[in-house]
Write an enzyme that holds these catalytic residues in place. Structure first.
Site, mmCIF file in Angstrom:
data_model
loop_
_atom_site.group_PDB
_atom_site.id
_atom_site.type_symbol
_atom_site.label_atom_id
_atom_site.label_comp_id
_atom_site.label_asym_id
_atom_site.label_seq_id
_atom_site.Cartn_x
_atom_site.Cartn_y
_atom_site.Cartn_z
ATOM 1 N N GLU A 9 117.748 -26.238 62.662
ATOM 2 C CA GLU A 9 118.652 -26.029 63.804
ATOM 3 C C GLU A 9 119.875 -25.200 63.482
ATOM 4 O OE1 GLU A 9 117.865 -30.512 64.842
ATOM 5 O OE2 GLU A 9 117.806 -29.344 63.014
ATOM 6 N N ASP A 82 115.869 -31.753 62.976
ATOM 7 C CA ASP A 82 116.274 -33.115 62.626
ATOM 8 C C ASP A 82 115.185 -34.135 62.956
ATOM 9 O OD1 ASP A 82 118.661 -32.232 61.651
ATOM 10 O OD2 ASP A 82 119.815 -32.686 63.454
ATOM 11 N N ASP A 84 115.281 -37.012 64.534
ATOM 12 C CA ASP A 84 115.378 -37.884 65.712
ATOM 13 C C ASP A 84 114.647 -37.255 66.896
ATOM 14 O OD1 ASP A 84 117.034 -35.823 66.374
ATOM 15 O OD2 ASP A 84 118.873 -37.004 66.475
ATOM 16 N N GLU A 86 115.777 -35.770 69.526
ATOM 17 C CA GLU A 86 116.316 -34.457 69.886
ATOM 18 C C GLU A 86 115.700 -33.379 68.993
ATOM 19 O OE1 GLU A 86 118.860 -32.762 72.742
ATOM 20 O OE2 GLU A 86 118.592 -34.894 72.362
ATOM 21 N N TYR A 286 121.092 -38.413 56.905
ATOM 22 C CA TYR A 286 121.194 -38.081 58.330
ATOM 23 C C TYR A 286 122.150 -39.032 59.044
ATOM 24 C CZ TYR A 286 119.747 -36.329 62.869
ATOM 25 O OH TYR A 286 119.735 -35.754 64.117
ATOM 26 N N ARG A 288 122.687 -39.720 62.316
ATOM 27 C CA ARG A 288 122.353 -40.407 63.575
ATOM 28 C C ARG A 288 121.289 -41.449 63.272
ATOM 29 N NH1 ARG A 288 122.590 -34.972 65.718
ATOM 30 N NH2 ARG A 288 124.619 -34.674 66.717
ATOM 31 N N HIS A 331 115.590 -45.144 60.181
ATOM 32 C CA HIS A 331 115.079 -44.553 58.947
ATOM 33 C C HIS A 331 115.848 -45.102 57.752
ATOM 34 C CE1 HIS A 331 112.777 -41.907 61.505
ATOM 35 N NE2 HIS A 331 113.884 -41.536 62.105
#
Length: 761
Positions: A9, A82, A84, A86, A286, A288, A331
């Site tokens: 991203e 990523d 997740d 999103e 990560y 989130r 995770h």
């Protein structure tokens, strides 16, 4: 032909990953999402199973073009967005736009950007998980439907240019409800009685004890103090309990946001932006996540680091379990990528946040602190009340040697050590004091407290907390509020010997920093939505929707059906609301009567915001005044409203002209003749003094004179002047901007002419 193309991203992430992969890999960034719902019409095909209509924004076409060329010339494309929902959706959009087969394109995920994690991911690729994609797609479609259908209702029924969102509206409701609790709260005084005692042994230790009962009247309090005069004080009991204090688990998204707010003073959005940079540099895992788990590798690293720093007696490897069911990002907790990396290079914010994450992770793997908690009860021969003293002794510091979690509010009572007390001991009362205290309303939320409350209610997920808070602030429904402390006096009665003395000391109270308060518009919108869309504003409903998204992610239900079950009854509510006349009277609050004119005084929302009004159009020309910052239509009093009409204020004569303070279209000002000067943010037009107004006006004059004094003058009427927005060239009645690369004081006439000629072209 390029062997491998890896798409992530962000450019920062690409740069870090490229270091770990060999020359056979090229790593490029998609700069976030490359597609979004079409802005034309609804962007959703209601007649075809709520299928989204996507488009590539104009600012992403160049990126898409470059990625398309690279994808066509690469043997293998790896999608490394990523981990997740999103990120999964970004990967799917890339397959769609770049023409990659979704069932054969390699998708890799990792929760930390380290060499081992990247190489392990390359060894075990998977394909895009369409269940996760559909869960994100369902959230996006649902939020678009709510916003697209609710916003026009608000334009028609409440006020133009308003907007609403599913999670944001519920967050505003929480803040509005808290504000109404504060408005309705009536502070009541009471007396808190504390005694300063001393042991009668040779060491003669001093300690403090307090009566738990709150005395509501001065008479009752005086009687209590009088009964203590000449009384004998005896230790009834002294109990010492060994206890353990355990470390907090490693950070999840919400606990990191809360702790960074409390201990570092960072906003939720600042915390997430800083954590994002740390993650992209490969410094933390990560950011989130709902999980408090740590990997076996991390547990081993922590054990080694704790043992090396403090000794084996401080190490206690422990893996925590995640409580939340269906955790979207279950995770691993947020931790340093390399535990042995104690400090990092970076901005001050990055260093402070990394240090917090490092300490929290290490402390979670340390032994509990051993604490002796002592409680002593002192009885008085003159009455039935019991004085209680508490204290703590840390026998073994354990994890407290490194880190202690902060609290939402500072505790008024600090735990101190108590002297050795035994039941039956007599102690001496040095003084007994009764201080007047006041009950306090519930505190307004700060960002961390709001995130905690949303999480408790099951509303939102790690990726939604920060954008939810930013949205409600940007829409003007909520504002961050700072309130300076106010002074008040309170009664204090003190017994020394047999004499009661009275004093009236002062204290500061009521200060607030970065607290979330609703605006008048936020309260009105909240009330309308609660009246017309009650089911959607229910906390349980919003939490249940999140559970539905989780079920989609697990593959248990189809996203189209979930949207249909929501949309059909919701659309009926919208239709009903459009056909129902809004109660405009609920937006106007009558405060009372103006004693000077006998006309009605009202508070309401006007064209330029919240205001108060004296009179009405049918009874002559009404007068208007804007509310001050921090004032609300719902809580403003008649006296406060009438004070707003004291502007403009005539402060007195200065140089044969009146000096006037007021508020205009562009803010607060002082006026002298035809000259206006803006007030500083710290100046209040309602209280500004004559001397301060003169000071502001003189400074304004000096600034104007400096602006009118040419920096340089050349022949043929070319002049360099200082303007409001910086130096400029004046020539033939026109002004020309000077580039930052030029120094106005040393410029030549030739350079000026060149700028003039280029501007004409």
């Amino acid at each position: 032909m390029q062997e491998n193309l890896v798409i992530v991203e962000s450019p920062a992430k690409a740069k870090t990953i490229e270091k770990f992969l060999g020359k056979d890999y090229i790593v490029k960034s998609s700069y976030g999402h490359i597609r979004d719902l079409s802005k034309k019409d609804l962007g959703i095909d209601l007649q075809n199973g709520y299928q989204p209509v996507y488009e590539i924004p104009s600012d992403k076409r160049k990126v898409v073009g470059e990625l398309s060329k690279l994808a066509q010339s690469a043997k293998t494309v790896w999608l490394a967005s990523d981990e997740d929902r999103e990120g999964e959706a970004i990967a799917w959009h890339l397959t769609e736009v770049l023409g990659l087969p979704v069932d054969r394109t390699k998708r890799i995920v990792f929760h930390e950007i380290t060499k081992n994690a990247i190489l392990d991911a390359i060894k075990s690729p998977r394909t895009v998980d369409m269940n996760l994609v559909n869960a994100q797609q369902a959230r996006r479609v649902l939020d678009r439907l709510v916003g697209f259908e609710l916003s026009p209702v608000l334009w028609k029924k409440v006020r133009p240019a308003l907007s609403a969102g599913r999670v944001q509206s519920v967050a505003v409701r929480l803040i509005v409800e808290r504000e109404r609790e504060i408005i309705a709260f009536n502070s009541a005084p009471y007396f808190r009685v504390t005694g300063q005692f001393r042991t009668t042994d040779k060491k003669s230790h001093s300690f403090k004890a307090e009566i738990s009962h709150r005395f509501t009247t001065e008479e009752e309090t005086r009687a209590l103090l009088q009964s203590c005069a000449g009384a004998v004080f005896t230790v009834r009991s002294c109990e010492e309990k060994p206890t353990k204090r355990y470390p907090a688990p490693p950070f999840t998204t919400s606990t990191l946001q809360q702790e960074a707010s409390r201990s570092l003073g960072m906003s939720v959005s600042q915390t997430m932006a800083t954590a994002q940079r740390l993650y992209e540099q490969g410094l933390i895992t990560y950011m989130r996540t709902d999980s408090v788990n740590l990997s076996a590798m991390a547990l081993g690293q922590c054990k080694n680091a704790v043992t090396a720093m403090f000794g084996a007696q401080y190490s206690a490897p422990h893996n925590y379990t995640t409580k939340s069911k269906g955790a979207q990002e279950a995770h691993e907790a947020i931790r340093p990528s390399y535990i042995d990396r104690r400090e990092i290079d970076g901005t001050p914010a990055e260093k402070r946040l990394y240090d917090l994450i490092w300490k929290r992770t290490m402390a979670s793997q340390m032994v509990a602190a051993d604490i002796d908690r002592t409680t002593a009860e002192i009885v008085c021969s003159g009455n039935d009340h019991i004085f209680t003293a508490t204290g703590e002794t840390v026998r073994f510091d354990g994890f407290l040697r490194l880190y202690s979690e902060s609290a939402d509010e500072e505790s008024e009572q600090q735990q101190t050590m108590l002297p050795k007390l035994t039941a039956g001991d007599t102690v001496t009362a040095q003084s007994i004091t009764a201080a007047e205290r006041f009950t306090t309303p519930p505190a307004r939320y700060n960002e961390a407290m709001l995130v905690k409350r949303l999480e408790e209610l099951g509303i939102g997920r790690p990726s939604t907390y920060a954008p939810t808070i930013s949205t409600i602030i940007n829409r003007g429904y909520v504002e961050k509020q700072n309130k300076p402390a106010r002074k008040r006096s309170y009664k204090q009665l003190s017994l020394s010997g047999s004499t009661i003395t009275e004093s009236t000391p002062t204290e500061n109270y009521g200060s607030e920093k970065n607290r979330l308060a609703p605006t008048d518009v936020g309260m009105i919108v909240n009330d309308y939505l609660e009246a017309q869309f009650a089911p959607i504003m229910e906390y349980t409903f919003t939490a249940d929707v999140e559970k539905e998204f989780d079920r989609i992610a697990e593959g248990n239900i189809t996203w189209n059906k979930m949207i249909g079950d929501f949309y059909v009854p919701f659309h009926e509510m919208v239709e009903h609301a459009i056909g129902t006349q809004a109660d405009k009277s609920s937006q106007v609050r009558v405060l009372g009567t103006d004693p000077a004119t006998g006309q009605s005084v009202k508070a309401r929302i006007g064209r330029y915001g919240p205001m108060v009004e004296i009179g009405s159009a049918d009874g002559g020309k009404p007068r208007f005044a804007a509310l001050k910052k921090g004032q609300l239509i719902e809580s403003i009093t008649l006296d406060e409203a009438l004070e707003l009409f004291s502007l403009p204020r005539n402060l007195g004569r200065y140089e044969d002209e009146d000096l006037i303070a007021g508020i205009g279209r562009y803010g607060a000002y002082v006026r002298h003749g035809k000259t206006f000067a803006s007030l500083a943010k710290s100046d209040d037009p309602y209280t500004i003094t004559f001397d301060r107004a003169v000071e502001i006006m003189e400074a304004h004059r000096r600034q104007a004179e400096a602006a009118n004094t040419p920096v340089q003058s050349f022949g043929d009427g070319i002049t360099i002047k200082n303007g409001r927005f910086g130096p400029y060239i004046a020539y033939n009645g026109k002004n020309y901007r000077i580039p930052k690369s030029c120094n106005p004081k040393t410029m030549t006439e030739e350079e000026c002419r060149r700028i003039i000629d280029d501007s004409k072209k």
